[in-house]
Structures are given as C-alpha cells and as structure tokens.
Design a protein around this motif. Structure first.
Motif, short mmCIF file in Angstrom:
data_model
loop_
_atom_site.label_atom_id
_atom_site.label_comp_id
_atom_site.label_asym_id
_atom_site.label_seq_id
_atom_site.Cartn_x
_atom_site.Cartn_y
_atom_site.Cartn_z
N GLU B 112 0.81 -1.20 0.00
CA GLU B 112 0.00 0.00 0.00
C GLU B 112 0.85 1.27 0.00
N SER B 113 2.06 1.17 0.61
CA SER B 113 2.91 2.36 0.73
C SER B 113 3.22 2.96 -0.63
N LEU B 114 3.09 2.18 -1.70
CA LEU B 114 3.38 2.69 -3.04
C LEU B 114 2.51 3.88 -3.39
N HIS B 258 -12.24 -4.79 13.09
CA HIS B 258 -12.11 -3.92 11.92
C HIS B 258 -13.40 -3.35 11.35
N GLY B 259 -14.54 -3.72 11.92
CA GLY B 259 -15.79 -3.20 11.39
C GLY B 259 -15.96 -3.59 9.94
N ALA B 260 -16.38 -2.63 9.10
CA ALA B 260 -16.65 -2.94 7.71
C ALA B 260 -15.46 -2.61 6.82
N ASN B 261 -14.39 -2.09 7.40
CA ASN B 261 -13.32 -1.60 6.54
C ASN B 261 -12.00 -1.55 7.29
N ARG B 262 -11.20 -2.60 7.17
CA ARG B 262 -9.93 -2.62 7.88
C ARG B 262 -8.99 -1.54 7.33
N LEU B 263 -8.26 -0.90 8.21
CA LEU B 263 -7.28 0.09 7.79
C LEU B 263 -5.89 -0.54 7.75
N GLY B 264 -4.98 0.12 7.03
CA GLY B 264 -3.64 -0.43 6.81
C GLY B 264 -2.92 -0.80 8.10
N ALA B 265 -2.22 -1.93 8.09
CA ALA B 265 -1.35 -2.41 9.16
C ALA B 265 -2.10 -2.91 10.40
N SER B 266 -3.43 -2.79 10.43
CA SER B 266 -4.12 -3.13 11.67
C SER B 266 -4.39 -4.62 11.82
N ALA B 267 -4.13 -5.42 10.80
CA ALA B 267 -4.26 -6.87 10.97
C ALA B 267 -3.10 -7.37 11.84
N LEU B 268 -1.92 -6.82 11.59
CA LEU B 268 -0.75 -7.15 12.41
C LEU B 268 -1.00 -6.73 13.85
N MET B 269 -1.54 -5.50 14.00
CA MET B 269 -1.87 -4.99 15.33
C MET B 269 -2.82 -5.96 16.05
#
Lengths: 250, 463
Positions: B112-114, B258-269
């Motif tokens: 995603e960082s791209l 994550h509700g309906a929309n996970r944000l970046g990096a939060s799966a690792l969190m």
C-alpha cells in the motif's frame, strides 16, 4: 509452449523413486512454474493418474514452502527468486525440464517432490530465538542501534528457511541458514547476550541431525532466493571459535 | 514459540489440519484433525480450543492469500453452533499485480505504501491502447486526484478499489485484458531521484519486475484490486471467546476489530493484541472456573465426530463425479467476485445465492477426487475446503443481501450518495450481523447493536 517434463515420482518415504516423463502443451510464458505444474496435475487427474505432490503455499516468495530442484538447481537458475517466482518465460518452447525434490540426508522425501524439512525447526528450537520475554514496550530512544546494524540484522532476517542452501551444498551443510538466523538475532542488543550459546547450540543440533560441515563452496549464496551473504557464516564462525574455546575451559 | 517447543512445553503438529470442533455439554472440548501425510483422523481433547486460522479471501478463487488459507476451521465451528459475524465484510485491496494469464492461481499484493509516491491514472479516452509513454500528460486522467482533491491517491482502500473498477468498467482499463490501471512513479523519480525511490520501494519493484517482466523504474506499474482480507469471522466477546464456552478465536478468524473496513497495518496490530495482551489473560480466567472432570458426554462426541470425519473423506473418494474441486473453486470465485465483490446489488445477490445452492448440489454429485484417503492427497484436502467455501459463500451473499445499506467495504449500488459514496442506514443497521446455523433450514440472523456513547458516526468525505 510445449514442454517435456521429467519429474521425480516417489510414492512414500519407504519406497524407491524414479524420474517419469510427461508432455504438457498450452503453457503460457506468463504462467509461473507452479502454475505450469498445476496444469500438469489437472491433466493427470483428468486421465485418472495421480497428481504430482509438491509443496507450495504463499506463491509470492515469502513462506519458504516451495522446494523444487529445476534442471539441477534448487529453485531455478533465475537468480534471487524462489520456485514459485520462477516464470515460464525463462524457458523455451520444446524444452525438457527435469524436476526433482530438494536432496539432503536431513530432508527425507515424503512423497514425489515433497520433502520433510522439520529438521530446520529443530535447529531453530535449539536457539533461534531471544529468551527474554516480551514486556512493556520501552521508549524508542532507550536502545540506540545504528542503521548499519539494523540493515545487517534485517538483511539476515529475510531468510525464509526454504533450505535451498542445504539442497545446493555438496555437504548438505546448514551453515548459511544458521548464520542468517544468528546474525538476525545476535547483532541486536536484545540478542547479543546469549549469542555464544545460541551459535554453539544451533550448530551442535545441526551436526546431530545429519547436516554436513561447511567447506566454503559458496553455492549456498548463489542459490539463496533472498541473497543472504556468506559473510554471515564468517561472522558466526568467529563467535563459534570463541564460544567453543570458552566452553572447553569451563 | 520455538523456545517453548524446544523446552517440551508445547507440541507442534506440522502437516495436520483441524477438520472438526468437538462440543460436549455445550463446551468446546477438543478437535478432530487429519494428518495430511498418513490421512489418519485423530481426536485431541482439550480444556480450551483456540482458533487462529486466518481469513477466507480464497472464497474469491484469486486472492492475495496463501494457497492453503481456508475457512474450514471457522466453518466447522459455525456448523457446531458458533456464531459467524459480518461474513460479507471482505476487503478488496486496490494495489495488486493484475491478473494476466488464464492459468493464474493467485494474486500478489504490492505494498500500500506505493500510493504515497505513485500516481494512479488511466487514459482519458476509453479504448486508448497506446503504450503509457506515448500518452501525453494532457490525455491522462489522474482520477483519484481529480475526484478526491484533498486525499488524492491516498483515499481508503475500498474507495480506491471501487474507482479502479469504475474506470475499467468504463473501458479505460489498461493492460492486455483492460483490467488494470497505472500506478506511475515518474514524478517521484524526478522529485526524489532513483536512489531514494530504490531505498523506499526497491524490493517491491523487484518483485513486480519478476512477476510481470516490466521495469517500474521505466514504465508505470499496472495494478488492479484483489481480495485481500476478511473483516468478518466468528463472533467473540471482549475475552475473545465465542458463544461456545471454551472456544477462543484470535486474529483474522474472528470478527472483532475492523468493522466494515480494515485500515492499513491493523491486521498485524490485531494479531499482536489478541495473542500477547488479551488471550493469555482471558483464557486463564476461563480455565480457573472450568475443570476437565465436569463433563461426561465428551467420549461419545469425540467418537461421533471422528467417525463423521472419516466418513466424509471416504465419501469424497468414492464419489464417481466428473469434475475436479478446482473447477468448482473457479465457478465459486466467479460468482463471488461478480456478485459479492466490490459492488453488490439485491438482484445480483439473489442470483448468487441461487447459483451457489446449485453449485453446492453439483459439487456433491459431480466432484471427483483421485487417489486415496490414507495418503498425502492434495486433491482430497482441497475437496473438503471447497465444500466449506461454497457454503460460506452463500452465507456471505445472504449477509450482504440482508444489510440494506452501504458501509465501508460493503457497497450496495442501491444505497449510494450522488457522489457514489456509501450511504449508511444507522437506524436499522448500526449493528453486528450475527448468523446462527440451523440444520435443514436457512440460518438465523441476530443483531448485536453497536452503541456509540462518546462520538456519533459521521458520513465520511474525501473530496
């Protein structure tokens, strides 16, 4: 593309294996090597023959599961990639491709192209970790680590434990694998304290499991899909020498 | 973990997979597992069962998940009474290497960082087949920057994905099959220089080059959305325990964070939080109050479940069908991608439910599994997983049909603003949609209300 495939078939650990020849048509240059094998397996299953067993999972070069020897080279002759990242555009129409499992005394064949690499787990269990338990995160500036050291550790940490270095080595030595793990952990302050015992224990475990010694062939670095440098082995050998002398004294 | 293993504190069963959850006296009491080499079905008794078995994006056939990622552990738990929450919430990630060949088996995520430095564009004119270098600046549409001037290329994943799809649907897609958009680093290379770009993104650029044989330093990358993460999963309470006492669910396998929309990096969190900070304490609390000898009927449950699993695998082999599981997986993926993907509609979802019910029937009658049960047999493993995936797919469609609003990654075409943004319906759907399995009838939908005390949900705007 039309290919002739010579593939190692072996029913189980106990039985003898042999190369068998198959023909496969309709392969496209943008197919990955494993997608080519998928097509072969569809063809075999459709004709009632048992599909070829091979290990794979992430198919993007990070899990370390795929483990084929393609035309004599672990992974493939394309540099810096795993089997799953090898694409058919690197082969030509009409080519004969020989596919074998990783070979090493410590990697017994389970079936066809699938080998048992749990010996690498045993090496990790002998010291490939930092013993201190995770506690509360400390302030980011408490431990200063230079970028050179971070990069050194990070580069070593990119080892995916596939075992290609061992499969390529004439001694089936696991030294590049162990050196990557010990550099990854040992150059950082958290892992520095137990580095001597870590190095000793992991190398002793590898000897015990039937991995060979290093005789500086350097082929491990050449086939490593992650470009792990043999300089890590030199670093580990220095620690090993000191640790072995110290442990003899005690 | 390997330290504990080295000490003998835990056993690792490599090449073994869970095939059923054992429930006795209303408590999770263990699992049934299959040895993937010998095919032996074994049962394992336990004080608690912890599932950390990941997500189910492979229901879309092509996804960024590993090939063996599957839904079977959570689906088998659901069949045993565990609630499944928000199954339709699936994240389609915008920056993946597009599909090229018809033999493609998986898609690769480009970080995603791209999007920090890359600019997303398509040709202004539909059907423009010129190579990117020949399309002058004035004839390029940097559509994210145009539509969302304040966020530009950094809009959330679902917005970026849906817009890429919209451009391709309008005939402006690039690449061989028109299912891609450009992610262009020319401006970043001019501004930062080759060396800085290489330090930031070198490994990703290398990976892209290996896959596509194109050099992103010289020509724009091509990207397209792909299934990546599933926010839905087994329902858990704040202790991460499901509605079945003794069954704990961690990470992507649960629905919790994550509700309906996970944000970046939060799966690792979530993996770290669940594994380090929550489960070790909440499981202890459960263990203190629940002793092994309180149960009596466990023996029978283990025997029944083991026999059922043996029967199931044997019946795959004895089935004299025509088609391999792979073909069913392809069909499942196509239904899910077209109707339960980035955009959903009531007619499409009804169609998906009907199609998947038919597919489940076809699978039962027509699947063919070569080989034997007592052997390493990838086709057999796959058959069991695909059977579960088809059933889960239907529940996902049902959940998406039931939620008559758009929110996050769940976008229903009927519920959108004039700017084509998600239109929520908080009065009816500020809730977790929870499904309970019913044998021989449609599953039961329960709603767990979401109560916001400190802040009220707003409508987001990225323009």
């Amino acid at each position: 593309m039309k290919l002739k495939l010579k593939i190692w078939r072996q029913a189980s650990k106990e039985t003898q294996g042999a190369l068998r020849t198959y023909e496969l048509d309709g392969v496209e240059p943008d197919d990955s090597f494993l997608e080519m094998l998928d097509q072969l397996n569809q063809q075999l299953a459709a004709t009632g023959e048992e599909p070829v067993a091979f290990d794979h999972d992430c198919r993007e070069g990070i899990c370390g599961m795929c483990s084929l020897v393609i035309n004599g080279t672990p992974h493939s002759r394309v540099s810096g990639v795993t089997t799953c990242q090898t694409y058919m555009r690197h082969f030509r129409d009409g080519d004969t491709i020989v596919v074998e499992p990783f070979r090493a005394a410590a990697f017994p064949v389970i079936k066809d192209l699938v080998v048992d690499r749990s010996a690498l787990d045993e090496i990790i269990a002998a010291g490939g970790y930092i013993s201190v338990k995770t506690g509360h995160a400390q302030d980011a500036n408490d431990l200063l680590i230079s970028k050179e050291v971070v990069d050194l550790s990070m580069d070593a940490a990119s080892c995916i434990g596939c075992g290609a270095c061992i499969a390529a080595c004439r001694n089936a030595s696991a030294m590049l694998f162990i050196a990557a793990k010990t550099t990854h952990l040992g150059v950082l302050p958290q892992g520095d304290i137990e580095q001597p015992t870590r190095v000793l224990n992991m190398i002793r475990k590898a000897d015990e499991l039937g991995f060979g010694s290093c005789s500086n062939e350097l082929v491990c670095e050449a086939v490593c899909p992650k470009g792990i440098s043999v300089s890590n082995i030199a670093r580990m050998n220095r620690t090993y020498l000191a640790a072995a002398l110290a442990s003899r004294k005690a | 973990m390997m330290k504990q293993y080295g000490k003998g504190a835990l056993h690792i069963h490599t090449r073994k997979e869970m095939v059923d959850l054992v429930v006795a006296d209303g408590h999770a009491r263990g699992i049934v597992a299959r040895d993937l080499i010998s095919g032996e079905i074994t049962s394992h008794e336990a004080d608690v069962v912890v599932l950390a078995t990941g997500g189910y994006s492979n229901v879309y056939y092509l996804s960024t998940n590993a090939m063996t990622s599957n839904c079977s552990a959570i689906w088998r738990a659901y069949r045993k009474g565990a609630w499944l929450a928000n199954p339709s919430f699936a994240q389609i990630h915008p920056t993946c290497v597009p599909r090229t060949g018809r033999h493609q088996s998986k898609l690769t995520l480009m970080s995603e960082s791209l999007r920090n430095d890359g600019r997303v564009w398509v040709p202004d004119q539909a059907g423009d087949k010129r190579p990117p270098e020949q399309i002058p600046e004035a004839e390029r549409d940097y559509y994210l920057e145009r539509i969302y001037p304040s966020f530009g290329n950094l809009v959330p994943r679902d917005v970026a994905s849906r817009n890429a799809k919209a451009q391709c649907d309008a005939g402006k897609g690039v690449g061989g099959n028109g299912q891609a958009v450009y992610l262009d680093f020319r401006e970043a290379l001019e501004r930062l220089g080759h060396q800085v770009v290489e330090e930031k993104y070198g490994n990703i650029f290398d990976m892209y080059r290996q896959i596509t044989d194109e050099n992103p330093y010289e020509t724009p990358m091509k990207i397209y959305p792909a299934a990546h993460y599933t926010m839905g999963g087994l329902w858990v309470d704040y202790d991460l325990m499901s509605n079945i006492p003794g069954l704990f669910v961690l990470g992507e396998a649960n629905f919790s964070d994550h509700g309906a929309n996970r944000l970046g990096a939060s799966a690792l969190m979530q993996g770290l939080a669940d594994g380090y900070f929550i489960a070790p304490y909440t499981i202890q609390n459960y263990l203190v109050e629940h002793h092994h000898d309180q149960f009596s009927s466990a023996q029978t449950s283990f025997r029944d479940d083991t026999q059922a699993a043996e029967h199931r695998y044997q019946s795959f082999i004895s089935n004299r069908g025509e088609n391999l599981s792979e073909q069913f997986h392809h069909q499942l993926g196509s239904v899910m991608w077209n109707h339960v993907g980035m955009e959903r509609s009531a007619p499409g979802l009804r169609q998906a439910i009907a199609d998947l019910q038919q597919l489940a029937t076809d699978f039962q009658g027509q699947v063919r599994v070569p080989g034997r049960t007592n052997d390493l047999n990838e086709q057999l493993e796959k058959a069991a997983r695909i059977e579960d995936f088809i059933a889960l797919g239907e529940l996902m469609a049902r959940d998406a049909l039931n939620r008559e609003e758009s929110c996050g990654a769940h976008f229903r075409v009927e519920y959108q603003t004039e700017e084509h943004e998600a239109r929520r319906n908080d009065e009816q759907f500020a809730c977790v949609s929870v499904w309970q399995n019913q044998e021989a009838t449609v599953p039961l939908n329960l709603q767990e209300p979401l109560v916001f005390r400190a802040v009220t949900p707003q409508t987001r705007s990225y323009t």
